[in-house]
Design a protein around this motif. Structure first.
Motif, PDB file in Angstrom:
ATOM      1  N   GLY A 435       0.586  -1.281  -0.047  1.00  0.00           N
ATOM      2  CA  GLY A 435       0.407   0.447   0.040  1.00  0.00           C
ATOM      3  C   GLY A 435       1.384   1.024   0.062  1.00  0.00           C
ATOM      4  O   GLY A 435       0.374   2.325  -1.135  1.00  0.00           O
ATOM      5  N   GLY A 456      -3.309  -2.669   0.048  1.00  0.00           N
ATOM      6  CA  GLY A 456      -4.555  -2.229  -0.923  1.00  0.00           C
ATOM      7  C   GLY A 456      -4.433  -0.486  -1.072  1.00  0.00           C
ATOM      8  O   GLY A 456      -3.684  -0.030  -0.965  1.00  0.00           O
ATOM      9  N   LEU A 481      -8.656  -8.013   1.038  1.00  0.00           N
ATOM     10  CA  LEU A 481      -8.015  -7.045  -0.141  1.00  0.00           C
ATOM     11  C   LEU A 481      -8.069  -6.798  -1.215  1.00  0.00           C
ATOM     12  O   LEU A 481      -8.899  -6.236  -2.097  1.00  0.00           O
ATOM     13  CB  LEU A 481      -6.452  -7.304  -0.145  1.00  0.00           C
ATOM     14  N   ARG A 484     -10.614  -5.080  -3.021  1.00  0.00           N
ATOM     15  CA  ARG A 484     -10.700  -3.645  -3.182  1.00  0.00           C
ATOM     16  C   ARG A 484      -9.320  -3.243  -4.297  1.00  0.00           C
ATOM     17  O   ARG A 484      -9.573  -2.190  -4.706  1.00  0.00           O
ATOM     18  CB  ARG A 484      -9.977  -3.613  -2.073  1.00  0.00           C
TER      19      ARG A 484
END
Length: 548
Positions: A435, A456, A481, A484
């Motif tokens: 992320g 993410g 995850l 997303r």
């Protein structure tokens, strides 16, 4: 954690009896157990202010084993630390997602007088191993010294006293806000329960909420209370959802599908064993790879100023063989820290991440691996100064996201000043580091490309600021995850960003590291060359040669 199939069968009948009695349930005891049970109950009742009792229901950790359970869990579950919004307040929360396809119920775990203790988090590892999304909120968020939470208090007694000053309504408000937040997130099946351990009153409260019902069940905290609770929670899972075993494998599939999957995995594992250009798994000899590499990386300390003051950031740097100019790739660690669950060893460690950096250098890039926990250890030490791997993860989550990005930028800037740097730079990372790699394309000017492994996407405001191409990977058996990452594609496209992604079937979180699970080796065999080709395209680095 072992599957408790036999125990659960008997517990189901007891849980059903509890519901028929209006939600209050005291476990019956056989005569041979009566004296022992009474002694245990008396022991618990005398410890109303204690963090955990001397007598514990079967299947639950003792306080002295909590740290070991958390350390063991890190090897399979990458914990997340998320600040859940509640008006102007943010509730700091420890979250672990199970490894399974589809969705799962949300289970919130709290303990009276404990806050975000190691014991409550260890119970959370039991919950996730049963196939549920495990959520442990710090109900003291913002209530401690300097606006901190549980970890800002000087003692367990101070934590208990602070919780005692909070009204029941405020505790309920915070707990339900956290529950509602995660129920609304991808991976949730819309069903939830709040587990409240009250050892003072020797009760375990289970508040169930689904789209069609709300009910509260209370179990006496005798030896079968946890098994009865799990039996009750089983009704929340989707048909076919299974608890996890110790291996954190995805749930079983039908025989033909399973056989085909196993064949693909065997073929991929055999191919990886033949090749030297694929990152090894955690049990694939990463330390030996680094020790025997001709690229000879080294630890350095980079002076950096962050919001809490100056520090020296411990970092591993490895360059390609030869003298050609090369682009820089920053390698960003996951939430569990540099050792990712291995016991810290002074002056050593980070074997898998260093092997990743070595593989990146093999492809012709300068790789730099910053220790984002630098200075947080005992006596201002680094990741290798901690006693437990869970302590590294716990300390790391206390460092602000802004400070972590400053450290990532400092690592990139240092490497760009090396004589061989060609002026181009990229970032890659894993879990939370994935992320952060994604976010770095918005936060760090001059980042030319990023590859996110099971990380993410950033929020909408950050996404709008992205200035470089992003490639993202995730496994289908990663319910918190995968949805997303897939959902980010239309947003990135709408904003005019260059974005590629791939979701692999029957593949778990942390698939590059845990290559023996599901079809993780097959995903690794596909994803790693894609990632290196992506960097080569946008960083214009040298291609792989036998000299590297």
């Amino acid at each position: 954690m072992k599957m408790r199939t036999v125990t659960k069968v008997g517990a189901v009948a007891m849980a059903i009896a509890a519901l028929s009695l209006g939600g209050w349930f005291a476990l019956g005891q056989h005569n041979v157990q009566a004296a022992s049970a009474a002694e245990k109950a008396a022991s618990i009742s005398g410890m109303a202010g204690a963090r955990a009792p001397r007598a514990m229901p079967l299947g639950l950790p003792y306080e002295e084993t909590a740290k070991a359970m958390l350390d063991s869990s890190i090897a399979y579950h990458h914990p997340q630390w998320i600040d859940v919004p509640m008006g102007t307040t943010k509730i700091h929360t420890f979250v672990i997602y199970p490894t399974l396809a589809g969705t799962a119920p949300v289970i919130v775990v709290t303990g009276r007088n404990q806050g975000l203790s190691d014991w409550v988090r260890a119970v959370g590892t039991e919950v996730v191993s049963e196939g549920y999304i495990s959520v442990v909120p710090d109900l003291l968020s913002g209530m401690g010294p300097n606006g901190g939470g549980t970890y800002s208090f000087a003692s367990n007694e101070a934590v208990a006293a602070a919780l005692g000053r909070m009204s029941a309504n405020e505790i309920q408000r915070r707990t339900q806000a956290v529950r509602d937040y995660f129920v609304s997130q991808p991976g949730s099946n819309g069903k939830s329960a709040i587990l409240d351990f009250n050892f003072g009153e020797t009760l375990l409260g289970v508040a169930i909420k689904t789209p069609t019902q709300q009910r509260v069940v209370k179990f006496d905290l005798t030896e079968h209370a946890w098994h009865s609770t799990l039996a009750l929670l089983a009704n929340l899972a989707e048909p076919g959802a299974m608890p996890q075993a110790d291996s954190a494998m995805p749930k079983p599939k039908d025989d033909p599908t399973s056989a085909a999957s196993a064949a693909r995995e065997r073929a991929a594992a055999q191919e990886i064993a033949k090749r030297k250009d694929i990152v090894p798994g955690h049990f694939g000899g990463p330390k030996k790879m680094v020790d025997e590499s001709p690229r000879h990386g080294a630890w350095i300390d980079i002076p950096v100023n962050i919001s809490t003051g100056p520090l020296k950031m411990h970092s591993w740097v490895v360059q390609p063989v030869g003298s050609d100019k090369a682009a820089v790739v920053v390698v960003i660690q996951p939430a569990p820290g540099m050792d990712i669950g291995d016991a810290p060893i002074k002056g050593e460690g980070a074997d898998w991440l260093r092997a990743v950096a070595d593989q990146i250098a093999l492809q012709g890039f300068i790789a730099i691996l910053p220790d984002l926990s630098s200075g947080l250890g005992p006596n201002g030490g680094n990741f290798d100064s901690f006693k437990y791997s869970d302590d590294v993860a716990k300390a790391l989550q206390m460092r602000s996201a802004a400070d972590k990005m400053v450290l990532i930028k400092a690592a990139r800037d240092y490497a760009l000043k090396l004589p061989r740097a060609n002026g181009k730079s990229g970032a890659t990372g894993f879990c939370s580091g994935g992320g952060q790699a994604w976010e770095s394309t918005a936060a760090i000017p001059g980042i030319n490309a990023a590859v996110s492994f099971y990380g993410g996407p950033p929020d909408a405001a950050t996404m709008a600021k992205i200035q470089a191409p992003v490639l993202a990977f995730a496994g289908d058996d990663d319910p918190g995850l995968a949805p997303r990452v897939a959902a980010a594609a239309p947003d990135m496209q709408r904003l005019g960003k260059t974005f590629e992604f791939k979701i692999y079937p029957n593949v778990t979180h942390a698939f590059l590291e845990h290559q023996t699970l599901g079809e993780n080796a097959a995903a690794t065999l596909d994803a790693w060359p894609r990632a290196m080709a992506f960097f080569a395209k946008y960083l214009k680095a040298t291609t792989t040669s036998s000299a590297n």
